[in-house]
Write an enzyme that holds these catalytic residues in place. Structure first.
Site, mmCIF file in Angstrom:
data_model
loop_
_atom_site.group_PDB
_atom_site.id
_atom_site.type_symbol
_atom_site.label_atom_id
_atom_site.label_comp_id
_atom_site.label_asym_id
_atom_site.label_seq_id
_atom_site.Cartn_x
_atom_site.Cartn_y
_atom_site.Cartn_z
ATOM 1 N N GLY A 152 6.739 21.975 4.295
ATOM 2 C CA GLY A 152 5.993 20.856 3.734
ATOM 3 C C GLY A 152 5.278 20.003 4.765
ATOM 4 N N CYS B 6 8.510 22.749 19.163
ATOM 5 C CA CYS B 6 9.923 23.139 19.095
ATOM 6 C C CYS B 6 10.461 23.520 20.468
ATOM 7 C CB CYS B 6 10.101 24.314 18.137
ATOM 8 S SG CYS B 6 9.591 23.943 16.450
ATOM 9 N N THR C 276 22.594 19.702 -4.603
ATOM 10 C CA THR C 276 21.687 18.914 -5.435
ATOM 11 C C THR C 276 20.261 19.002 -4.896
ATOM 12 O OG1 THR C 276 23.470 17.381 -5.976
ATOM 13 C CG2 THR C 276 21.221 16.614 -6.365
#
Length: 384
Positions: free
Chosen positions: A203, A327, A240
């Site tokens: 995202g 990274c 969840t």
């Protein structure tokens, strides 16, 4: 830092206002657990399912084949572990490339300690694999091929459609495509029987949120769940579900695809302009990216200079760029991507990456080119 020009969009992007708004509305009004059976839970679940359907439509698959994750790393880990560990009845042979993201390379290294056989496809000076080598290395016991669509450090585009055709003709292996750097910039989706078998998306690379991602499948395949518990996400990823992140990601994905053509046209123009400027410096600069590479990424190296020196010089002038991958940029060793390209020793330490995003403008590019000229004069005495 309002006047700072941000050209590190391959590391992360600034969320779009529409995406921020969608995230806030869901958090404020639809905060119930989507697994609950009361009315508020049903409303939250309806939003979740709509978000899932929107992503599925974009990728040309069914909603039940879309899992929401915490990002590209989780999606890559889950795809590789899940496919490999559940298909040992076919074999234990895995193929990937030398220039994958660490979330792929470290995962296959772990599998190697578990008895899997991992082989790495080499890349040429453009960062592209050889389909002939892929053909030669595919075996009857190959169960997984994992490759990124667009390389995050230098923008090389892998021939994933041709690779998929080869893989499916010669083996029962699944093709996993890390589309973190390509989704929303290049067309990527499942194409009947000839496309990838699973795709990873992040995202925060498409002006959405950190902590959100997608792992999607072309169709149901043998895959081992990795998060066990309450059976959420069709029993494949328990826990969840973060509905606000899922809704925001689907919004960002839709906008990215709708604006992809216009952005690609701008990026290609900027890409060509900057490559032309870099070429003027001759041997003082080595360009890793190619004109055929992804239009939103440009990677180059300044001879006998460390990347950090260039980054700091540009930052003082209000331009933010990065050295190779975010990274791994804090590590002192040379990037594995640079090593795979067999870059001359004079250029290995000076690799710089610039990457465009939806918020960039033509004025930003003009300023970057001006600042690059100033920095080259200051650090190398080069006047162009």
């Amino acid at each position: 830092m309002n006047d700072t020009i941000y050209l590190d969009n391959s590391a992360t992007t600034k969320p779009l206002k529409e995406v921020l708004q969608a995230f806030m509305v869901v958090n404020e009004q639809y905060y119930a657990n989507p697994a609950s059976i009361h009315a508020m839970g049903v409303e939250a679940n309806d939003l979740l399912m709509r978000a899932r359907e929107q992503v599925a439509d974009i990728l040309q698959t069914e909603a039940k084949n879309v899992l929401f994750t915490s990002g590209g790393t989780e999606s890559n880990n889950a795809a590789i572990f899940g496919i490999a560990r559940s298909n040992t009845h076919i074999g234990k042979h895995i193929l990937t490339t030398e220039i994958e993201h660490p979330s792929v390379l470290e995962t296959v290294k772990q599998l190697a300690t578990e008895g899997f056989e991992v082989e790495y496809l080499k890349v040429d000076h453009r960062g592209i694999i050889s389909l002939d080598e892929l053909r030669a290395k595919i075996r009857k016991d190959t169960i997984l091929v994992s490759m990124m669509h667009v390389n995050n450090e230098m923008g090389a585009i892998q021939p994933i459609d041709e690779a998929a055709k080869l893989i499916h003709e010669m083996s029962r292996a699944a093709l996993h495509v890390d589309a973190v750097q390509s989704f929303g910039k290049l067309a990527v989706s499942f194409k009947g029987e000839e496309g990838p078998d699973c795709i990873s998306i992040s995202g925060h690379k498409i002006h959405g949120f950190k902590g959100s991602g997608v792992l999607a499948f072309r169709k149901a395949i043998r895959w081992q769940p990795y998060a066990l518990g309450g059976g959420q996400e069709f029993g494949l990823r328990s826990g969840t579900v973060a509905v606000p992140q899922a809704v925001a990601l689907s919004k960002a994905a839709r906008i990215a695809v709708e604006t992809m053509h216009d952005h690609a046209k701008k990026y290609r123009q900027w890409h060509d302009e900057i490559l032309a400027q870099l070429n003027e410096y001759g041997e003082a600069i080595h360009i890793l990216s190619t004109p055929q590479g992804a239009s939103h990424i440009i990677s180059f190296s300044v001879r006998d200079l460390k990347g950090e020196v260039i980054i700091n010089a540009m930052q003082k002038r209000g331009v933010i760029v990065s050295t190779s991958s975010a990274c791994s940029s804090k590590q002192t060793k040379t990037s594995h991507v640079v090593e795979a390209l067999h870059l001359d020793e004079h250029y290995k330490k000076g690799v710089i990456r610039i990457s465009f995003g939806a918020h960039n403008t033509a004025e930003d590019i003009k300023k970057f080119k001006q600042v690059l000229a100033e920095v080259m004069l200051e650090l190398k005495g080069e006047i162009k």
